[in-house]
Design a protein around this motif. Structure first.
Motif, PDB file in Angstrom:
ATOM      1  N   GLY A 116     123.878  76.953 -17.322  1.00  0.00           N
ATOM      2  CA  GLY A 116     124.345  75.721 -17.939  1.00  0.00           C
ATOM      3  C   GLY A 116     124.276  74.517 -17.024  1.00  0.00           C
ATOM      4  N   ILE A 117     123.380  74.570 -16.036  1.00  0.00           N
ATOM      5  CA  ILE A 117     123.202  73.476 -15.082  1.00  0.00           C
ATOM      6  C   ILE A 117     121.962  72.680 -15.480  1.00  0.00           C
ATOM      7  CG2 ILE A 117     122.735  72.917 -12.664  1.00  0.00           C
ATOM      8  CD1 ILE A 117     124.214  75.488 -11.881  1.00  0.00           C
ATOM      9  N   GLU A 118     122.089  71.366 -15.449  1.00  0.00           N
ATOM     10  CA  GLU A 118     120.953  70.481 -15.723  1.00  0.00           C
ATOM     11  C   GLU A 118     119.972  70.561 -14.562  1.00  0.00           C
ATOM     12  OE1 GLU A 118     120.166  65.667 -16.118  1.00  0.00           O
ATOM     13  OE2 GLU A 118     122.175  66.392 -15.679  1.00  0.00           O
ATOM     14  N   SER A 119     118.678  70.504 -14.845  1.00  0.00           N
ATOM     15  CA  SER A 119     117.687  70.485 -13.770  1.00  0.00           C
ATOM     16  C   SER A 119     116.780  69.276 -13.928  1.00  0.00           C
ATOM     17  CB  SER A 119     116.865  71.776 -13.753  1.00  0.00           C
ATOM     18  OG  SER A 119     116.160  71.944 -14.956  1.00  0.00           O
ATOM     19  N   ARG A 120     116.476  68.651 -12.799  1.00  0.00           N
ATOM     20  CA  ARG A 120     115.552  67.515 -12.744  1.00  0.00           C
ATOM     21  C   ARG A 120     114.562  67.772 -11.629  1.00  0.00           C
ATOM     22  NH1 ARG A 120     116.053  65.953 -17.459  1.00  0.00           N
ATOM     23  NH2 ARG A 120     117.912  64.823 -18.043  1.00  0.00           N
ATOM     24  N   ILE A 121     113.283  67.632 -11.944  1.00  0.00           N
ATOM     25  CA  ILE A 121     112.224  67.858 -10.967  1.00  0.00           C
ATOM     26  C   ILE A 121     111.441  66.566 -10.742  1.00  0.00           C
ATOM     27  CG2 ILE A 121     112.046  70.320 -11.468  1.00  0.00           C
ATOM     28  CD1 ILE A 121     109.541  69.684 -13.129  1.00  0.00           C
ATOM     29  N   GLY A 122     110.630  66.585  -9.702  1.00  0.00           N
ATOM     30  CA  GLY A 122     109.811  65.427  -9.374  1.00  0.00           C
ATOM     31  C   GLY A 122     110.410  64.572  -8.275  1.00  0.00           C
ATOM     32  N   ALA A 123     111.479  65.053  -7.653  1.00  0.00           N
ATOM     33  CA  ALA A 123     112.121  64.289  -6.580  1.00  0.00           C
ATOM     34  C   ALA A 123     111.292  64.366  -5.314  1.00  0.00           C
ATOM     35  CB  ALA A 123     113.527  64.835  -6.315  1.00  0.00           C
ATOM     36  N   GLY A 124     111.310  63.308  -4.552  1.00  0.00           N
ATOM     37  CA  GLY A 124     110.620  63.251  -3.271  1.00  0.00           C
ATOM     38  C   GLY A 124     111.310  62.235  -2.393  1.00  0.00           C
ATOM     39  N   GLY A 125     110.778  62.019  -1.215  1.00  0.00           N
ATOM     40  CA  GLY A 125     111.395  61.077  -0.281  1.00  0.00           C
ATOM     41  C   GLY A 125     112.660  61.669   0.306  1.00  0.00           C
ATOM     42  N   THR A 126     113.637  60.817   0.546  1.00  0.00           N
ATOM     43  CA  THR A 126     114.897  61.286   1.121  1.00  0.00           C
ATOM     44  C   THR A 126     115.851  61.743   0.024  1.00  0.00           C
ATOM     45  OG1 THR A 126     116.001  59.138   1.030  1.00  0.00           O
ATOM     46  CG2 THR A 126     114.675  59.613   3.014  1.00  0.00           C
ATOM     47  N   VAL A 127     116.888  62.450   0.438  1.00  0.00           N
ATOM     48  CA  VAL A 127     117.912  62.885  -0.508  1.00  0.00           C
ATOM     49  C   VAL A 127     118.535  61.660  -1.185  1.00  0.00           C
ATOM     50  CG1 VAL A 127     120.181  63.992  -0.692  1.00  0.00           C
ATOM     51  CG2 VAL A 127     118.378  65.050   0.695  1.00  0.00           C
ATOM     52  N   LYS A 128     118.808  60.640  -0.415  1.00  0.00           N
ATOM     53  CA  LYS A 128     119.384  59.411  -0.958  1.00  0.00           C
ATOM     54  C   LYS A 128     118.482  58.818  -2.046  1.00  0.00           C
ATOM     55  CE  LYS A 128     121.060  54.884   0.519  1.00  0.00           C
ATOM     56  NZ  LYS A 128     121.291  54.024   1.695  1.00  0.00           N
ATOM     57  N   GLU A 129     117.176  58.772  -1.783  1.00  0.00           N
ATOM     58  CA  GLU A 129     116.226  58.254  -2.774  1.00  0.00           C
ATOM     59  C   GLU A 129     116.185  59.142  -4.016  1.00  0.00           C
ATOM     60  OE1 GLU A 129     113.080  56.058   0.243  1.00  0.00           O
ATOM     61  OE2 GLU A 129     112.842  58.196  -0.178  1.00  0.00           O
ATOM     62  N   ALA A 130     116.318  60.442  -3.829  1.00  0.00           N
ATOM     63  CA  ALA A 130     116.312  61.371  -4.962  1.00  0.00           C
ATOM     64  C   ALA A 130     117.542  61.161  -5.849  1.00  0.00           C
ATOM     65  CB  ALA A 130     116.246  62.814  -4.473  1.00  0.00           C
ATOM     66  N   ILE A 131     118.676  60.905  -5.238  1.00  0.00           N
ATOM     67  CA  ILE A 131     119.894  60.627  -6.015  1.00  0.00           C
ATOM     68  C   ILE A 131     119.718  59.336  -6.808  1.00  0.00           C
ATOM     69  CG2 ILE A 131     122.350  60.057  -5.862  1.00  0.00           C
ATOM     70  CD1 ILE A 131     122.414  61.903  -3.328  1.00  0.00           C
ATOM     71  N   GLN A 132     119.153  58.326  -6.173  1.00  0.00           N
ATOM     72  CA  GLN A 132     118.902  57.061  -6.858  1.00  0.00           C
ATOM     73  C   GLN A 132     117.942  57.268  -8.032  1.00  0.00           C
ATOM     74  OE1 GLN A 132     117.469  54.909  -3.493  1.00  0.00           O
ATOM     75  NE2 GLN A 132     119.512  54.236  -2.855  1.00  0.00           N
ATOM     76  N   ALA A 133     116.887  58.041  -7.824  1.00  0.00           N
ATOM     77  CA  ALA A 133     115.919  58.315  -8.890  1.00  0.00           C
ATOM     78  C   ALA A 133     116.584  59.054 -10.048  1.00  0.00           C
ATOM     79  CB  ALA A 133     114.746  59.125  -8.333  1.00  0.00           C
ATOM     80  N   TYR A 134     117.494  59.969  -9.732  1.00  0.00           N
ATOM     81  CA  TYR A 134     118.232  60.697 -10.770  1.00  0.00           C
ATOM     82  C   TYR A 134     119.005  59.711 -11.644  1.00  0.00           C
ATOM     83  CZ  TYR A 134     121.780  63.622 -12.947  1.00  0.00           C
ATOM     84  OH  TYR A 134     122.604  64.222 -13.864  1.00  0.00           O
ATOM     85  N   PHE A 135     119.744  58.814 -11.014  1.00  0.00           N
ATOM     86  CA  PHE A 135     120.557  57.870 -11.774  1.00  0.00           C
ATOM     87  C   PHE A 135     119.728  56.844 -12.529  1.00  0.00           C
ATOM     88  CE2 PHE A 135     123.971  59.416  -8.983  1.00  0.00           C
ATOM     89  CZ  PHE A 135     124.870  59.776  -9.975  1.00  0.00           C
ATOM     90  N   ARG A 136     118.531  56.563 -12.070  1.00  0.00           N
ATOM     91  CA  ARG A 136     117.634  55.635 -12.781  1.00  0.00           C
ATOM     92  C   ARG A 136     116.863  56.345 -13.892  1.00  0.00           C
ATOM     93  NH1 ARG A 136     116.356  53.493  -7.327  1.00  0.00           N
ATOM     94  NH2 ARG A 136     114.495  54.777  -7.408  1.00  0.00           N
TER      95      ARG A 136
END
Length: 130
Positions: free
Chosen positions: A82-102
């Motif tokens: 029951g966990i959401e998954s998002r793929i396609g993240a790259g760069g830093t962890v901080k950038e990945a979190i920002q991409a998730y929220f955008r």
């Protein structure tokens, strides 16, 4: 909400690990407190790695996983938990979190019997994590 990001290191400036099961760490970002906790991935060399990692993340209260890519077993385990998954993240962890929220990351889904490829995320800006 807690979001787990696959990472090569234990800070927000570490690079995202493109392969979920091969992560050195999972950084768990808490959206309510803004805190980030690094959890070492001690299961990298074990059998059924994806399932064991998902169990550990579920115990930590994780509701979403952000990574570069997911294999079919990890994808199935994440969905079953029951966990959401998002793929396609790259760069830093901080950038990945920002991409998730955008909303820039793809949902982890099967595409023609395989899984979705990870797009390059080099175009992310250096804004603040929400």
């Amino acid at each position: 909400m807690k979001i787990a990001i696959s990472s090569q290191g234990d800070t927000l400036e570490a690079l995202v690990e493109p392969n979920f099961g091969e992560s050195s760490y999972f950084l768990i970002y808490d959206t309510e407190s803004g805190s980030c906790q690094a959890i070492p991935n001690r299961m990298r060399e074990e059998e059924e790695t994806g399932l064991k990692i998902v169990e550990m993340l579920k115990e930590q209260g994780v509701e979403a996983v952000v990574t570069g890519n997911l294999g079919p077993n990890a994808l199935h385990s994440i969905a079953a938990a029951g966990i959401e998954s998002r793929i396609g993240a790259g760069g830093t962890v901080k950038e990945a979190i920002q991409a998730y929220f955008r909303g820039e990351l793809s949902p982890g889904t099967y595409a023609g019997g395989g899984f979705c490829p990870s797009p390059d995320r080099a175009d992310l800006d250096g804004g603040q994590i929400p």
